[in-house]
Design an enzyme around this catalytic site. Structure first.
Site, PDB file in Angstrom:
ATOM      1  N   TRP A 245      69.176  86.501  52.249  1.00 26.10           N
ATOM      2  CA  TRP A 245      70.504  86.027  52.661  1.00 26.10           C
ATOM      3  C   TRP A 245      71.599  86.932  52.103  1.00 26.10           C
ATOM      4  O   TRP A 245      72.624  87.160  52.756  1.00 26.10           O
ATOM      5  CB  TRP A 245      70.708  84.586  52.174  1.00 26.10           C
ATOM      6  N   HIS A 246      71.371  87.496  50.917  1.00 29.04           N
ATOM      7  CA  HIS A 246      72.396  88.342  50.313  1.00 29.04           C
ATOM      8  C   HIS A 246      72.569  89.668  51.046  1.00 29.04           C
ATOM      9  O   HIS A 246      73.633  90.296  50.928  1.00 29.04           O
ATOM     10  CB  HIS A 246      72.064  88.609  48.842  1.00 29.04           C
ATOM     11  N   GLY A 247      71.581  90.119  51.754  1.00 30.28           N
ATOM     12  CA  GLY A 247      71.727  91.373  52.481  1.00 30.28           C
ATOM     13  C   GLY A 247      70.463  91.744  53.220  1.00 30.28           C
ATOM     14  O   GLY A 247      69.356  91.364  52.830  1.00 30.28           O
ATOM     15  N   PHE A 403      78.095  90.330  51.832  1.00 28.94           N
ATOM     16  CA  PHE A 403      77.035  89.369  52.101  1.00 28.94           C
ATOM     17  C   PHE A 403      77.471  88.340  53.146  1.00 28.94           C
ATOM     18  O   PHE A 403      76.667  87.570  53.582  1.00 28.94           O
ATOM     19  CB  PHE A 403      76.615  88.652  50.815  1.00 28.94           C
TER      20      PHE A 403
END
Length: 403
Positions: A245-247, A403
Site C-alpha cells: 500500500w505504501h508504494g 503514497f
C-alpha cells in the site's frame, strides 16, 4: 458491498499498480510490454480506504445516511487527505453537523495554530535538515554499490529520523489545520520510537492505518480465531499488503515483510516466554534498531542498493571511503535520539486527545494554554519555520505524499 469495494480497489489498482504489474509481468516472461506513466490522483490511497470503511459500515447498518454535500466533505476534507489520518464517518460527520453550535471555536483556532506551526517546524527545520545526512549515503550506494560501515549506519539512522519528523510534522499540521475549522481529527502518530516492541510500534506509527488494516483485513481473514498458525499467517499477509500500500515497489513489500516477521517473533516471544521480561530501555533500543534496519529497503531504490547498505552496516562492504563526518553527524543523531526518547510529544504539550506519555504531569504544569507566553513561543516557532522555508530553495515534499 462487494461491487463497491471492488470498484474502489480497481481504481486504486489501476492508477497506483498497473505500471508495476505490467513491468513485472513483462520481466517474468521476457516480453517488451510497457505502459506510459499514469498520473496518480491526489490522495487516492487515503480516500479509497475511507470509502471502503464507509461502505462496510453501511452494510452493518451503522451509518445514518448523510446529505451528498456532507458525504463529499467527509471524503475530501483537505487537512488529512494527503497523508492521513484515515478517518471514519462517525469521527467526522457528527462534527460537520454540529459545527455551528461549537462554543469553543476561538480556543480550537488558537490550538490549531500551535499544532500547525509545531508540525511545520518539525518538517522544514528538522526533517529537511536531516535529509542532507541521509541522501548522500543512499545516492552513493546507487552509484558505487558500496559505502563505508559508518556511512551506512549514519545514513540509515538519518533517514529513520527524517521520515519520523516528516510524518510527525504532517500529522501535527493536519490536526492543526482541522482545528482552525473547529474539527478534531484522531491522533495518527504517538512517539513510535518510544515503542518497547514492534507490536507497540504499530500502535503508535500511522495509528489509523493500523486500525484500518486490523478491522478490514486482519479480522476478516480470521484474526486470531483459528489457532496460532493461522494468526501468524494472517499477520504476515496484512503486513505484506500494508507494505505494498505504501508504494508500487518490491522494496515496500520487503519492508512490510520484515515488519511482519518482527511481529511474528514478538507474538511468539510472548507465547513461549511470557515470564521472561526484557527491561524497558533495552526493549526500546532493540525495537528502535529493528525499525532502523527495516527502513533500508523502504528508502533504497533498488534491491542491489538494499543489499549493499545491509552489507555495509555489517562491515562487509570493503569500502573505507567516507562521505559523512562521524563526529559531527554522529553527535547530531545522538541529539535526535535524546530528543525523541526523552522529550514529550506534541499532543503532550498541547493536551490533545489522550496525550500519550507523560500527559497528566504536563497538563498540570507545562501544557499549552492560550496565554501571552505561549503566544510568543508559538510565534517564534512560526518565524523560525517560515525562515527555513524561505531560505531553503531545495525544501523537500512530504515523504508520505508519494503514497
Amino acid at each position: 458491498l462487494t461491487a463497491g469495494v471492488l470498484f474502489n480497489l480497481g481504481l486504486l489498482g489501476y492508477f497506483k499498480y498497473a505500471v508495476f504489474v505490467v513491468d513485472n509481468a513483462a520481466l517474468a516472461i521476457g516480453a517488451s510490454w510497457q505502459l506510459d506513466t499514469i498520473l496518480l490522483p491526489l490522495a487516492i490511497s487515503f480516500f479509497t480506504f475511507q470509502q471502503i470503511a464507509y461502505l462496510v459500515d453501511c452494510r452493518k447498518g451503522e451509518v445514518a445516511p448523510p446529505s451528498a454535500s456532507k458525504y463529499l466533505l467527509f471524503i475530501s476534507f483537505f487537512p488529512q487527505l494527503i497523508a492521513g489520518p484515515i478517518v471514519h464517518h462517525y469521527q467526522m460527520l457528527p462534527q460537520f453537523e454540529n459545527l455551528a453550535r461549537k462554543p469553543d471555536r476561538l480556543f480550537l483556532f488558537l490550538l490549531g495554530a500551535a499544532f500547525f506551526f509545531a508540525g511545520l517546524f518539525k518538517k522544514v527545520v528538522l526533517a529537511d535538515s536531516i535529509a542532507v545526512y541521509a541522501d548522500p549515503v543512499f545516492n552513493e550506494v546507487l552509484v558505487s554499490g558500496a559505502v563505508a560501515m559508518t556511512d551506512a549506519w549514519i545514513g540509515t539512522f538519518a533517514f529513520g529520523f527524517q521520515i519520523y519528523f516528516d510524518f510527525s510534522g504532517y500529522s501535527d499540521m493536519a490536526i492543526g489545520l482541522a482545528l482552525l475549522f473547529g474539527i478534531r481529527l484522531p491522533l495518527n502518530f504517538n512517539s513510535p520510537y518510544k515503542a518497547t516492541s514492534i507490536i507497540d510500534f504499530w500502535r503508535r506509527w500511522h495509528m489509523t492505518l493500523s486500525q484500518f488494516l486490523r478491522d478490514h483485513l486482519y479480522i476478516p481473514l480470521g484474526g486470531n480465531r483459528h489457532g496460532a498458525g493461522r494468526q501468524l499467517t494472517n499477520m504476515m499477509i496484512v503486513m505484506l499488503l500494508g507494505g505494498l500500500w505504501h508504494g508500487a515497489g518490491w522494496g515496500f513489500v520487503l519492508w512490510g515483510g520484515l515488519h511482519g516477521g518482527f511481529l511474528i517473533i514478538n507474538h511468539l516471544w510472548r507465547r513461549l516466554a511470557p515470564r521472561l521480561r526484557i527491561p524497558g530501555r533495552v526493549s526500546m533500543a532493540m525495537t528502535f534498531l529493528a525499525v532502523m534496519f527495516a527502513w533500508v529497503p523502504f528508502r533504497a531504490e533498488t534491491w542491489d542498493g538494499t543489499l549493499a547498505m545491509w552489507q555495509a552496516m555489517a562491515g562487509l562492504s570493503g569500502s573505507t571511503s567516507m562521505t559523512a563526518d562521524p563526529t559531527v553527524d554522529g553527535a547530531a543523531l545522538a541529539i535526535l535520539i535524546a530528543f525523541v526518547w526523552l522529550l514529550p510529544n506534541t499532543q503532550n504539550w498541547l493536551s490533545y486527545g489522550d496525550g500519550g506519555d507523560g500527559a497528566k504531569e504536563l497538563r498540570s504544569r507545562l501544557s499549552w494554554r492560550p496565554t501571552s507566553p505561549w503566544a510568543i513561543f508559538n510565534a517564534a516557532t512560526a518565524v523560525v519555520a517560515l525562515g527555513f522555508m524561505i531560505g531553503r530553495p531545495d525544501a523537500q515534499e512530504f515523504l508520505y505524499f508519494q503514497f
